[in-house]
Write a protein that holds these residues in place. Structure first.
Motif, mmCIF file in Angstrom:
data_model
loop_
_atom_site.group_PDB
_atom_site.id
_atom_site.type_symbol
_atom_site.label_atom_id
_atom_site.label_comp_id
_atom_site.label_asym_id
_atom_site.label_seq_id
_atom_site.Cartn_x
_atom_site.Cartn_y
_atom_site.Cartn_z
ATOM 1 N N ASN A 1 0.817 -1.222 0.000
ATOM 2 C CA ASN A 1 0.000 0.000 0.000
ATOM 3 C C ASN A 1 0.844 1.263 0.000
ATOM 4 O OD1 ASN A 1 -3.117 -0.161 0.111
ATOM 5 N ND2 ASN A 1 -2.368 -1.984 1.174
ATOM 6 N N LYS B 1 3.558 1.621 -1.469
ATOM 7 C CA LYS B 1 4.079 1.811 -2.841
ATOM 8 C C LYS B 1 3.155 2.698 -3.656
ATOM 9 C CE LYS B 1 6.876 -2.347 -3.339
ATOM 10 N NZ LYS B 1 6.794 -3.763 -3.692
ATOM 11 N N LYS B 2 1.872 2.733 -3.270
ATOM 12 C CA LYS B 2 0.898 3.535 -4.025
ATOM 13 C C LYS B 2 1.227 5.027 -3.999
ATOM 14 C CE LYS B 2 -2.843 0.232 -3.332
ATOM 15 N NZ LYS B 2 -4.081 -0.062 -2.612
ATOM 16 N N LEU B 3 2.082 5.436 -3.053
ATOM 17 C CA LEU B 3 2.474 6.848 -2.990
ATOM 18 C C LEU B 3 3.458 7.211 -4.093
ATOM 19 C CD1 LEU B 3 3.052 7.359 0.835
ATOM 20 C CD2 LEU B 3 1.301 8.486 -0.541
ATOM 21 N N GLY B 4 4.092 6.187 -4.657
ATOM 22 C CA GLY B 4 5.039 6.427 -5.753
ATOM 23 C C GLY B 4 6.359 7.040 -5.309
ATOM 24 N N LEU C 1 0.566 14.592 -2.969
ATOM 25 C CA LEU C 1 1.126 13.236 -3.075
ATOM 26 C C LEU C 1 0.090 12.198 -2.640
ATOM 27 C CD1 LEU C 1 3.984 11.828 -3.520
ATOM 28 C CD2 LEU C 1 4.160 11.845 -1.035
ATOM 29 N N ILE C 2 -0.570 12.490 -1.529
ATOM 30 C CA ILE C 2 -1.572 11.544 -0.998
ATOM 31 C C ILE C 2 -2.778 11.498 -1.939
ATOM 32 C CG2 ILE C 2 -3.160 11.107 0.931
ATOM 33 C CD1 ILE C 2 -0.979 12.396 2.769
ATOM 34 N N SER D 1 -2.443 9.521 -5.132
ATOM 35 C CA SER D 1 -2.145 8.085 -5.041
ATOM 36 C C SER D 1 -3.431 7.273 -5.211
ATOM 37 C CB SER D 1 -1.557 7.782 -3.661
ATOM 38 O OG SER D 1 -2.592 7.817 -2.692
ATOM 39 N N THR D 2 -3.274 5.946 -5.270
ATOM 40 C CA THR D 2 -4.458 5.081 -5.370
ATOM 41 C C THR D 2 -4.837 4.504 -3.997
ATOM 42 O OG1 THR D 2 -3.016 3.248 -5.950
ATOM 43 C CG2 THR D 2 -4.051 4.433 -7.784
ATOM 44 N N LEU D 3 -4.341 5.130 -2.945
ATOM 45 C CA LEU D 3 -4.755 4.691 -1.596
ATOM 46 C C LEU D 3 -6.258 4.928 -1.450
ATOM 47 C CD1 LEU D 3 -1.797 6.322 0.310
ATOM 48 C CD2 LEU D 3 -2.340 3.880 0.385
ATOM 49 N N LYS E 1 -6.493 8.089 2.834
ATOM 50 C CA LYS E 1 -6.114 9.451 2.417
ATOM 51 C C LYS E 1 -6.560 10.472 3.467
ATOM 52 C CE LYS E 1 -6.241 8.893 -2.613
ATOM 53 N NZ LYS E 1 -6.981 9.156 -3.832
#
Ligand SMILES: O=C([S-])c1cc(C(=O)S)c[n+]([C@@H]2O[C@H](COP(=O)(O)O)[C@@H](O)[C@H]2O)c1
Ligand code: NI
Length: 428
Positions: A34, A36-39, A121-122, A125-127, A132
């Motif tokens: 999860n 990693k979703k922040l890139g 950034l948040i 993301s796909t979080l 979020k």
């Protein structure tokens, strides 16, 4: 009710929180995937290991920044934190950083991020939305405290160069773990902040650090004999955002415990303990407002809205108020977890300028719903038991009303006829 209790007898920091939640059972891979979703996973490495503190085995969580000269701990004295210099630089170069359109600043890993960058950034993301929101709320708490301490705007304060990445991992990591555990309620002990002085980027600061103290407004804090920083601004922001209540051990049936290790060794175990348990009864409260200046047409609508939000009971009592004005006391019984939502309805829909809150204990009977065929059709009943004994059997008003309308008979006759069937339901 699934309750998560934070036992902050050795304070709280960002990494201790993630460590404790992993120790409680959040799968490591789930957290890492999860995050990693922040890139930004090229900027850090995560090390998760087991450590023993005063004989207690717990989990240790470390964020290692990829660039070697960047390292960060929640340690005191021997670690330097650079955010003050960064504040100054940033303000100087970008006096309007809170205006996103004048933000002609190119970010790369060497620069600390400000709140705007972190929110972007948040959000980018796909979080999931819950993660979020939790993460952004925590960052905002830190930014507000920093801004207040340094007399700056929240978009102007800078998450210090070294701390930005690990604050992001700690805070977003905490949000991911909390979302995974999904507790109904989070409670915290009073928070041990530690005492003494700490050396950080501002130079030497008293403990609790000014930002920590600012964040912990309205939270019960204390310090034991350990002369060190036990609670950091990040840890303070985590607990302030998550906990809806601060008190010594609540009554709960313990299911699991997790221990998150701090970085130092102290006479008392330097761990954050989290306990997952079940609280038996739902805590309820009464919210009340007294009104003497409202259009009476609003009351019915208000009652519907309050029930829609989850109120257990709503009633209106006519009263005579000061200046002999007729008024209405609006009384709402609701689970404490819905307090904010109920207050929102009361403030939005009525003319009140204040709400009273009373914590109450509410004993609920065990309830079962049954149906019975009668000469007037099928009627639903509520069978209520106290300590497994039936104490009340109540026909559902709406069914009785329909039966009365169908039979074209007075309501009281239908109630009378139905009462013959009720006896069958006692003591079953
Ligand atoms: O960056 C922040 S939020 C910060 C503010 C202050 C102030 O009191 S102002 C102090 N510090 C110190 O830096 C380290 C690291 O804190 P983290 O929350 O990033 O772990 C700690 O010693 C703080 O007291 C940081
Ligand atoms: Ni600061």
């Amino acid at each position: 009710m699934k309750t998560l209790y934070f036992d902050c007898f050795s304070g709280i920091s960002g990494d201790m929180t993630v460590a404790a939640l992993l120790d409680l059972g959040v799968p490591q891979d789930y957290l890492i995937e999860n995050l990693k979703k922040l890139g930004i996973s090229d900027e850090y490495e995560i090390r998760i290991s087991k450590a023993v503190k005063n004989g207690i085995e717990g989990t240790d969580f470390d964020v290692i920044l990829k660039e070697e000269h960047h390292h960060h701990h929640d340690e005191q004295i021997e670690h330097e934190h650079e955010h003050d210099h960064v504040h100054e630089d940033y303000t100087h170069v970008h006096p309007h950083v809170h205006d996103e359109h004048s933000h002609g600043y190119e970010h790369h890993h060497h620069h600390g991020r400000n709140l705007f960058d972190i929110e972007a950034l948040i959000d980018g993301s796909t979080l999931n939305d819950n993660v979020k929101k939790l993460a952004k709320d925590m960052f905002r708490v830190v930014a507000e405290a920093e801004a207040k301490v340094h007399g700056k705007d929240i978009y102007e304060v800078h998450f210090h160069e070294v701390g930005a990445v690990d604050s992001i991992v700690d805070i977003v990591g905490t949000a991911i773990c909390i979302d995974y555990i999904n507790p109904d309620k989070i409670v915290s002990s009073p928070v041990n902040t530690g005492r003494g002085f700490v050396k950080c980027q501002h130079g030497i600061m008293p403990v609790p650090a000014p930002a920590t103290l600012n964040i912990l407004k309205d939270v019960p804090i204390y310090a034991d004999e350990r002369e060190m920083e036990l609670t950091t601004p990040t840890g303070a922001a985590v607990i302030k955002t998550l906990a809806s209540e601060f008190r010594k051990f609540p009554e709960l049936k313990v299911k699991k415990a997790g221990y998150g290790c701090g970085k130092r060794n102290t006479e008392k175990p330097n761990v954050l303990r989290v306990i997952l348990g079940e609280t038996d009864s739902q805590e309820n409260c009464i919210l009340e407002a007294t009104i003497d200046d409202m259009n009476p047409q609003i009351y019915g609508y208000l009652m519907d809205k309050l029930f829609e939000e989850g109120a257990k009971d709503v009633y209106f009592t006519p009263v005579y108020m000061k200046k002999n004005r007729p008024g209405i006391v609006i009384t709402v019984t609701a689970p404490v977890i819905l307090e904010d939502r109920i207050k929102e309805v009361l403030f939005r829909e009525t003319t009140t300028i204040g709400i009273r809150k009373l914590n109450i204990e509410r004993t609920e009977l065990q309830r079962e719903f049954k149906k019975v065929g009668t000469e007037f059709g099928e009627i639903s009943f509520k069978v209520s038991k106290y300590k497994d004994r039936v104490v009340n059997v109540t026909p559902e008003y709406e069914d009785v009303k329909k039966a009365a309308e169908r039979a074209n008979l007075p309501l009281k006759e239908i109630y009378g006829a139905i009462s013959r069937h009720i006896g069958e339901f006692y003591n079953r």
